[in-house]
Design a protein around this motif. Structure first.
Motif, short mmCIF file in Angstrom:
data_model
loop_
_atom_site.label_atom_id
_atom_site.label_comp_id
_atom_site.label_asym_id
_atom_site.label_seq_id
_atom_site.Cartn_x
_atom_site.Cartn_y
_atom_site.Cartn_z
N ARG A 151 14.53 1.57 -11.80
CA ARG A 151 14.27 1.00 -13.12
C ARG A 151 13.36 -0.22 -13.04
NH1 ARG A 151 19.32 1.85 -16.65
NH2 ARG A 151 18.56 -0.03 -17.61
N ARG A 152 12.98 -0.58 -11.83
CA ARG A 152 12.16 -1.77 -11.62
C ARG A 152 10.70 -1.50 -11.94
NH1 ARG A 152 13.11 -2.60 -5.33
NH2 ARG A 152 13.61 -0.38 -5.24
N PRO A 153 9.91 -2.59 -12.04
CA PRO A 153 8.46 -2.40 -12.15
C PRO A 153 7.95 -1.62 -10.93
CG PRO A 153 9.03 -4.68 -12.63
CD PRO A 153 10.28 -4.02 -12.12
N VAL A 154 7.00 -0.74 -11.17
CA VAL A 154 6.52 0.15 -10.11
C VAL A 154 5.98 -0.63 -8.90
CG1 VAL A 154 4.26 0.41 -11.28
CG2 VAL A 154 5.01 2.13 -9.61
N LYS A 155 5.39 -1.80 -9.15
CA LYS A 155 4.86 -2.60 -8.04
C LYS A 155 5.98 -3.01 -7.08
CE LYS A 155 2.14 -5.90 -5.97
NZ LYS A 155 2.59 -7.25 -6.22
N LEU A 156 7.14 -3.38 -7.62
CA LEU A 156 8.24 -3.81 -6.76
C LEU A 156 8.81 -2.63 -5.97
CD1 LEU A 156 10.10 -6.45 -8.96
CD2 LEU A 156 8.18 -6.74 -7.40
N LEU A 157 8.81 -1.45 -6.57
CA LEU A 157 9.26 -0.27 -5.83
C LEU A 157 8.32 0.01 -4.65
CD1 LEU A 157 11.09 2.31 -5.58
CD2 LEU A 157 9.30 3.48 -6.85
N LEU A 158 7.02 -0.08 -4.91
CA LEU A 158 6.05 0.22 -3.84
C LEU A 158 6.23 -0.71 -2.64
CD1 LEU A 158 2.68 0.88 -5.72
CD2 LEU A 158 4.36 2.54 -4.92
N MET A 159 6.65 -1.96 -2.93
CA MET A 159 6.77 -2.94 -1.84
C MET A 159 8.13 -2.92 -1.15
SD MET A 159 4.71 -6.16 -3.40
CE MET A 159 5.34 -7.17 -2.08
N ASP A 160 9.06 -2.12 -1.68
CA ASP A 160 10.41 -2.06 -1.11
C ASP A 160 10.39 -1.20 0.15
OD1 ASP A 160 13.05 -1.60 -0.48
OD2 ASP A 160 13.69 -1.27 -2.54
N GLN A 161 10.54 -1.86 1.31
CA GLN A 161 10.44 -1.16 2.60
C GLN A 161 11.53 -0.12 2.81
OE1 GLN A 161 7.59 -1.81 4.59
NE2 GLN A 161 7.18 -2.77 2.61
N THR A 162 12.64 -0.25 2.07
CA THR A 162 13.72 0.73 2.23
C THR A 162 13.43 2.01 1.45
OG1 THR A 162 15.06 0.00 0.33
CG2 THR A 162 15.38 -1.17 2.43
N ARG A 163 12.39 2.00 0.62
CA ARG A 163 12.00 3.19 -0.13
C ARG A 163 10.74 3.81 0.47
NH1 ARG A 163 16.35 2.17 -1.23
NH2 ARG A 163 17.37 2.03 -3.26
N ILE A 164 9.68 3.00 0.52
CA ILE A 164 8.42 3.44 1.13
C ILE A 164 8.08 2.39 2.18
CG2 ILE A 164 5.97 3.95 0.73
CD1 ILE A 164 6.73 4.52 -2.22
N ALA A 165 7.95 2.80 3.43
CA ALA A 165 7.82 1.84 4.52
C ALA A 165 6.37 1.63 4.93
CB ALA A 165 8.64 2.29 5.73
N GLY A 166 5.87 0.42 4.76
CA GLY A 166 4.54 0.11 5.27
C GLY A 166 3.60 -0.49 4.24
N LEU A 167 3.88 -0.25 2.95
CA LEU A 167 3.05 -0.84 1.91
C LEU A 167 3.48 -2.29 1.70
CD1 LEU A 167 2.81 1.71 -1.06
CD2 LEU A 167 0.90 0.77 0.23
N GLY A 168 2.54 -3.20 1.71
CA GLY A 168 2.84 -4.60 1.41
C GLY A 168 2.15 -5.01 0.13
N ASN A 169 2.00 -6.30 -0.05
CA ASN A 169 1.46 -6.80 -1.32
C ASN A 169 0.00 -6.40 -1.55
OD1 ASN A 169 1.81 -8.19 -3.76
ND2 ASN A 169 0.80 -9.99 -2.92
N ILE A 170 -0.80 -6.52 -0.53
CA ILE A 170 -2.24 -6.24 -0.71
C ILE A 170 -2.47 -4.78 -1.11
CG2 ILE A 170 -4.48 -6.13 0.46
CD1 ILE A 170 -3.62 -8.59 2.08
N TYR A 171 -1.94 -3.86 -0.30
CA TYR A 171 -2.23 -2.44 -0.58
C TYR A 171 -1.47 -1.93 -1.81
CZ TYR A 171 -4.92 -2.50 3.67
OH TYR A 171 -5.86 -2.81 4.62
N SER A 172 -0.34 -2.54 -2.17
CA SER A 172 0.32 -2.14 -3.42
C SER A 172 -0.56 -2.44 -4.62
CB SER A 172 1.66 -2.88 -3.59
OG SER A 172 2.54 -2.53 -2.56
N ASN A 173 -1.18 -3.63 -4.61
CA ASN A 173 -2.13 -3.97 -5.68
C ASN A 173 -3.28 -2.97 -5.72
OD1 ASN A 173 -1.44 -6.53 -7.12
ND2 ASN A 173 -1.30 -7.32 -5.04
N GLU A 174 -3.82 -2.66 -4.57
CA GLU A 174 -4.96 -1.74 -4.50
C GLU A 174 -4.59 -0.35 -4.99
OE1 GLU A 174 -8.24 -2.53 -3.50
OE2 GLU A 174 -7.34 -4.49 -3.88
N VAL A 175 -3.43 0.13 -4.55
CA VAL A 175 -2.96 1.47 -4.93
C VAL A 175 -2.84 1.57 -6.46
CG1 VAL A 175 -0.83 2.84 -4.97
CG2 VAL A 175 -1.79 2.09 -2.77
#
Ligand code: ZN
Length: 269
Positions: A151-175
């Motif tokens: 239910r969180r903002p999609v950006k926070l989900l992308l950065m959650d390492q327990t869900r998707i491992a390896g995306l950080g702040n820079i590439y989440s913004n880009e994605v």
């Protein structure tokens, strides 16, 4: 901060340089880098061990040893520097003396960590990681399931390492820029079409960045090198107030979960 593409490039480049070598000495010069372990624990685990391989797990660099493994996390400023001689001069946190030279783990800001674990795949850091977004296991259906459960903002989900491992702040913004999605959108409210667009953007952004990180390959001998110039491939990160490369709107900057998000209100909906 090295994210998936950078750490993957490190693993692939380092592997042939160190595989088959023995860690002759492991010196901990700044004990903060190995916390919460003790320098003695790291030394005992690593010294005398043959390096069987180097891999990436999320944003971790995993060194498979004859017995156990070393885990490295670079955090904001950690880096690896290769010295041809046994070296402990200058700022080095942990020095691994190999047959062919010394590899220094260096982090002046002391956020980065080096750790020894007896069972690589059973270590808590690795077990906590979610799906690897450049593995074949990462499918549009799997992303859809992750989105639907959040239910969180999609950006926070992308950065959650327990869900998707390896995306950080820079590439989440880009994605999110490539997927034309507002980072504040609630993950479970994305349409299936948007979810497919997001999946494609994740895979493409990471693959392109990895290619860029490998050409030219990492140069561990040059301390000034460490992924300099990578900002050339960024479309939105760090561009507050500048014109969007797609619609000429103004890039905005907001805070989300304690991190900075950059997006274009004109074309990211
Ligand atoms: Zn735009």
């Amino acid at each position: 901060m090295p994210e998936l593409p950078e750490v993957e490039a490190i693993a692939r480049t380092l592997r042939p340089l160190v595989r088959g070598q023995t860690i002759r000495r492991c010196q901990v010069l700044h004990s903060i880098a190995v916390r919460p372990q003790s320098p003695a624990e790291l030394r005992r685990g690593a010294e005398g061990q043959r390096i069987e391989g180097v891999e990436r797990r999320g944003k971790y660099l995993l060194w498979r040893l004859g017995r156990g493994c070393l885990l490295m996390h670079f955090k904001l400023d950690g880096q690896l520097i290769w010295f041809d001689k046994p070296e402990t001069q200058g700022h080095i946190d942990v020095a691994l003396q190999l047959n062919a030279g010394t590899l220094g783990f260096v982090d002046r800001r002391h956020f980065g960590r080096v750790r020894w674990r007896a069972h690589p795949d059973e270590s808590p850091e690795i077990r906590a990681l979610g799906v690897d977004p450049i593995s074949p296991r990462f499918t549009p259906a799997q992303l859809q399931a992750l989105l639907s459960a959040a239910r969180r903002p999609v950006k926070l989900l992308l950065m959650d390492q327990t869900r998707i491992a390896g995306l950080g702040n820079i590439y989440s913004n880009e994605v999110l820029w490539h997927a034309r999605l507002d980072p504040r959108r609630r993950a479970d409210r994305l349409t299936s079409r948007e979810a497919r667009r997001l999946h494609k953007a994740i895979v493409n952004v990471l693959r392109r960045a990895l290619k860029y990180c490998l050409h030219p390959a990492p140069n561990f001998r040059d301390p000034a090198w460490w992924f300099q110039g990578l900002e050339k491939i960024l479309r939105v990160y760090g561009r507050e107030g500048e014109a969007c490369r797609r619609c000429a709107g103004r890039i905005r900057r907001i805070e989300q979960g304690g991190r900075t998000s950059y997006f274009c209100p004109g074309c990211q909906r």
